[in-house]
Design a protein around this motif. Structure first.
Motif, short mmCIF file in Angstrom:
data_model
loop_
_atom_site.label_atom_id
_atom_site.label_comp_id
_atom_site.label_asym_id
_atom_site.label_seq_id
_atom_site.Cartn_x
_atom_site.Cartn_y
_atom_site.Cartn_z
N PRO A 188 0.82 -1.22 0.00
CA PRO A 188 0.00 0.00 0.00
C PRO A 188 0.86 1.27 0.00
O PRO A 188 1.95 1.30 0.57
CB PRO A 188 -0.80 -0.12 1.30
CG PRO A 188 0.03 -1.00 2.17
CD PRO A 188 0.71 -1.97 1.25
N VAL A 189 0.35 2.30 -0.63
CA VAL A 189 1.00 3.62 -0.60
C VAL A 189 0.69 4.25 0.75
O VAL A 189 -0.47 4.31 1.16
CB VAL A 189 0.50 4.51 -1.74
CG1 VAL A 189 1.12 5.90 -1.65
CG2 VAL A 189 0.79 3.87 -3.09
N LEU A 190 1.72 4.66 1.46
CA LEU A 190 1.53 5.24 2.79
C LEU A 190 1.70 6.75 2.75
O LEU A 190 2.57 7.28 2.06
CB LEU A 190 2.55 4.64 3.77
CG LEU A 190 2.45 3.13 3.99
CD1 LEU A 190 3.53 2.67 4.97
CD2 LEU A 190 1.06 2.73 4.48
N TYR A 191 0.83 7.43 3.49
CA TYR A 191 0.87 8.88 3.60
C TYR A 191 1.15 9.26 5.06
O TYR A 191 0.86 8.49 5.98
CB TYR A 191 -0.45 9.49 3.13
CG TYR A 191 -0.77 9.11 1.70
CD1 TYR A 191 -0.24 9.83 0.63
CD2 TYR A 191 -1.58 8.02 1.41
CE1 TYR A 191 -0.51 9.48 -0.68
CE2 TYR A 191 -1.85 7.65 0.10
CZ TYR A 191 -1.32 8.38 -0.93
OH TYR A 191 -1.58 8.03 -2.24
N THR A 192 1.74 10.43 5.26
CA THR A 192 2.28 10.80 6.57
C THR A 192 1.44 11.87 7.26
O THR A 192 1.01 12.85 6.63
CB THR A 192 3.73 11.33 6.42
OG1 THR A 192 4.52 10.33 5.77
CG2 THR A 192 4.34 11.67 7.78
N VAL A 193 1.19 11.65 8.56
CA VAL A 193 0.59 12.66 9.43
C VAL A 193 1.73 13.27 10.26
O VAL A 193 2.42 12.55 10.98
CB VAL A 193 -0.48 12.06 10.36
CG1 VAL A 193 -1.00 13.12 11.33
CG2 VAL A 193 -1.62 11.47 9.55
N THR A 194 1.92 14.57 10.12
CA THR A 194 3.00 15.27 10.81
C THR A 194 2.41 16.32 11.75
O THR A 194 1.52 17.09 11.36
CB THR A 194 3.95 15.95 9.81
OG1 THR A 194 4.43 14.98 8.89
CG2 THR A 194 5.14 16.59 10.54
N TYR A 195 2.92 16.33 12.99
CA TYR A 195 2.44 17.28 14.01
C TYR A 195 3.45 18.43 14.14
O TYR A 195 4.66 18.21 14.15
CB TYR A 195 2.28 16.58 15.36
CG TYR A 195 1.24 15.49 15.35
CD1 TYR A 195 -0.08 15.74 15.70
CD2 TYR A 195 1.58 14.18 14.99
CE1 TYR A 195 -1.03 14.74 15.70
CE2 TYR A 195 0.63 13.17 14.98
CZ TYR A 195 -0.67 13.45 15.33
OH TYR A 195 -1.62 12.45 15.32
N HIS A 196 2.94 19.65 14.23
CA HIS A 196 3.77 20.85 14.33
C HIS A 196 3.41 21.63 15.59
O HIS A 196 2.23 21.80 15.92
CB HIS A 196 3.57 21.76 13.11
CG HIS A 196 3.85 21.07 11.80
ND1 HIS A 196 5.10 21.00 11.24
CD2 HIS A 196 3.01 20.38 10.96
CE1 HIS A 196 5.03 20.34 10.09
NE2 HIS A 196 3.77 19.95 9.90
N GLY A 197 4.48 22.13 16.30
CA GLY A 197 4.26 22.89 17.53
C GLY A 197 3.57 24.22 17.31
O GLY A 197 2.87 24.72 18.19
N ASN A 198 3.77 24.82 16.16
CA ASN A 198 3.05 26.04 15.78
C ASN A 198 3.21 27.17 16.81
O ASN A 198 2.24 27.66 17.37
CB ASN A 198 1.57 25.71 15.57
CG ASN A 198 0.83 26.83 14.84
OD1 ASN A 198 1.44 27.62 14.11
ND2 ASN A 198 -0.48 26.91 15.04
N GLY A 199 4.48 27.54 17.05
CA GLY A 199 4.74 28.65 17.97
C GLY A 199 5.03 28.21 19.38
O GLY A 199 5.09 29.05 20.29
N HIS A 200 5.23 26.95 19.62
CA HIS A 200 5.48 26.47 20.98
C HIS A 200 6.81 27.04 21.48
O HIS A 200 7.70 27.38 20.70
CB HIS A 200 5.50 24.94 21.02
CG HIS A 200 6.66 24.32 20.30
ND1 HIS A 200 6.84 24.41 18.93
CD2 HIS A 200 7.72 23.61 20.77
CE1 HIS A 200 7.93 23.77 18.58
NE2 HIS A 200 8.50 23.28 19.69
N SER A 201 6.91 27.12 22.80
CA SER A 201 8.13 27.66 23.39
C SER A 201 9.03 26.58 23.96
O SER A 201 10.19 26.84 24.27
CB SER A 201 7.76 28.66 24.50
OG SER A 201 6.88 28.07 25.43
#
Length: 375
Positions: free
Chosen positions: A224-237
């Motif tokens: 199967p073709v796999l796709y990625t879920v990526t998490y970003h802090g978005n301004g975290h300190s």
């Protein structure tokens, strides 16, 4: 006299205890036999040197009709026969002649003819010459057997149409045509639809047996073709976002928590695909179906009310926040807490403020008394 093998007689008288078939003597009624041993003669057959007495007449020459198998591989052609010119000849059948995979059509005076000039029981007047008749054969249409292609679980398209072949004919195996199967690749064909390997590849060959053949498409599941879920802090300190994860399209994705992410003065409320969103699209533990593309999830933060409890700054514990003892801080006028620079012990600033005020009052009174004396 002794009769030759090709001699017949006309207009003679005959008397004997036995008379052969009348057709022999319709044109020859005056033959006198010296022996009764010639019974069973066929029309115009040679008299085989039997002694016959005759009272007159002139012998007439006869001509031979000969039959040929013309390529037969079994049996015998009918025997040749003698006829006088002008006599009606009735054509024989094929006798015991055979030719494998061929049908007997009849006879022709040409050995290369493909159509019969005479069929069995046909007649013709005997010419004043010998006649050679050749068997005419026609190839029997071979029995045909069918090769049929089956999609065997395909999701779209069509296989090639079935085709017919005679037994022993080389068969070239065809490709999959327009057949498709979702998330599978085509390997080839097999007579067993449950096989996991192909028996024949396209352009492969086999000799057609004397039975129908069913070929079933053999499929192999694609990775199967796999796709990625990526998490970003978005301004975290501080801290780290959850690790990315991979999923096939259609899989159910369970959304992670914030892991160790923090942001000064903000609380984490969830995740969104839009980093500028003020509200969360997914909370920790939420789910969504994985699309056929990568997904980026951005942490969504909400500013904390400065008049309410605050979490200590993990980078600088000296910054004000909630009282470690559990006390709720008040405004600076009524009871804010501070730390002593040297010891770090907590103490109220109210006693210091009272002492400072008292000092000012005492100092102010002394200054007034000194000034009065000077005047």
């Amino acid at each position: 006299m002794v009769i030759g093998s090709d001699t017949v007689f006309e207009r003679n008288t005959a008397s004997a205890a036995y008379i052969p078939p009348t057709t022999v003597f319709d044109d020859y009624p005056s033959i006198e036999f010296a022996s009764i041993s010639i019974g069973g003669l066929v029309p115009y057959h040679p008299l085989n040197n039997y002694d016959i007495n005759f009272t007159g007449g002139t012998p007439t020459n006869v001509y031979r009709v000969t039959y040929y198998g013309n390529g037969n591989n079994g049996g015998e052609a009918p025997p040749s026969q003698l006829y006088a010119a002008g006599v009606t000849v009735t054509v024989s059948d094929e006798g015991t002649l055979t030719l494998t995979d061929h049908d007997f059509l009849g006879w022709n005076t040409s050995s290369t003819a493909t159509d019969a000039e005479y069929e069995a029981t046909d007649t013709f007047p005997m010419p004043a010459r010998d006649v050679d008749l050749y068997a005419v054969w026609k190839a029997t249409p071979p029995t045909l057997y069918t090769v049929t292609y089956h999609g065997n679980g395909h999701s779209a398209g069509d296989p090639h149409p079935s085709a017919q072949y005679a037994a022993g004919t080389p068969v070239t195996v065809l490709d999959e045509n327009t057949l498709e199967r979702t998330d599978h690749e085509f390997l080839g064909w097999h007579t067993d639809p449950t096989s996991e390997t192909a028996l024949y590849s396209p352009t492969g060959m086999f000799n057609m047996p004397a039975n129908d053949v069913d070929l079933h498409a053999i499929w192999k599941a694609k990775a199967p073709v796999l796709y990625t879920v990526t998490y970003h802090g978005n301004g975290h300190s501080a801290g780290d976002a959850p690790a990315s994860s991979q999923h096939a399209a259609g899989d159910t994705v369970t959304v992670s928590g914030k892991n160790t992410l923090v942001r000064d003065g903000y609380e984490f409320v969830g995740w969104h695909t839009d980093p500028a969103s003020a509200t969360a699209l997914y909370g920790p533990g939420g789910t969504f179906p994985m699309p056929a593309n990568d997904v980026d999830l951005y942490a969504i933060w909400k500013a904390i009310d400065p008049s309410g409890p605050q979490d200590p700054d993990p980078k600088d514990p000296e910054k004000p926040g909630s009282d470690p003892s559990g006390k709720t801080p008040t405004s600076s006028k009524t009871g804010s807490y501070a730390k002593m620079a040297r010891t770090g012990d907590e103490m109220s600033i109210l006693p210091f403020a009272a002492a400072a005020c008292a000092s000012l009052l005492v100092g102010g009174g002394a200054y007034a008394m000194v000034r009065r004396r000077n005047h």
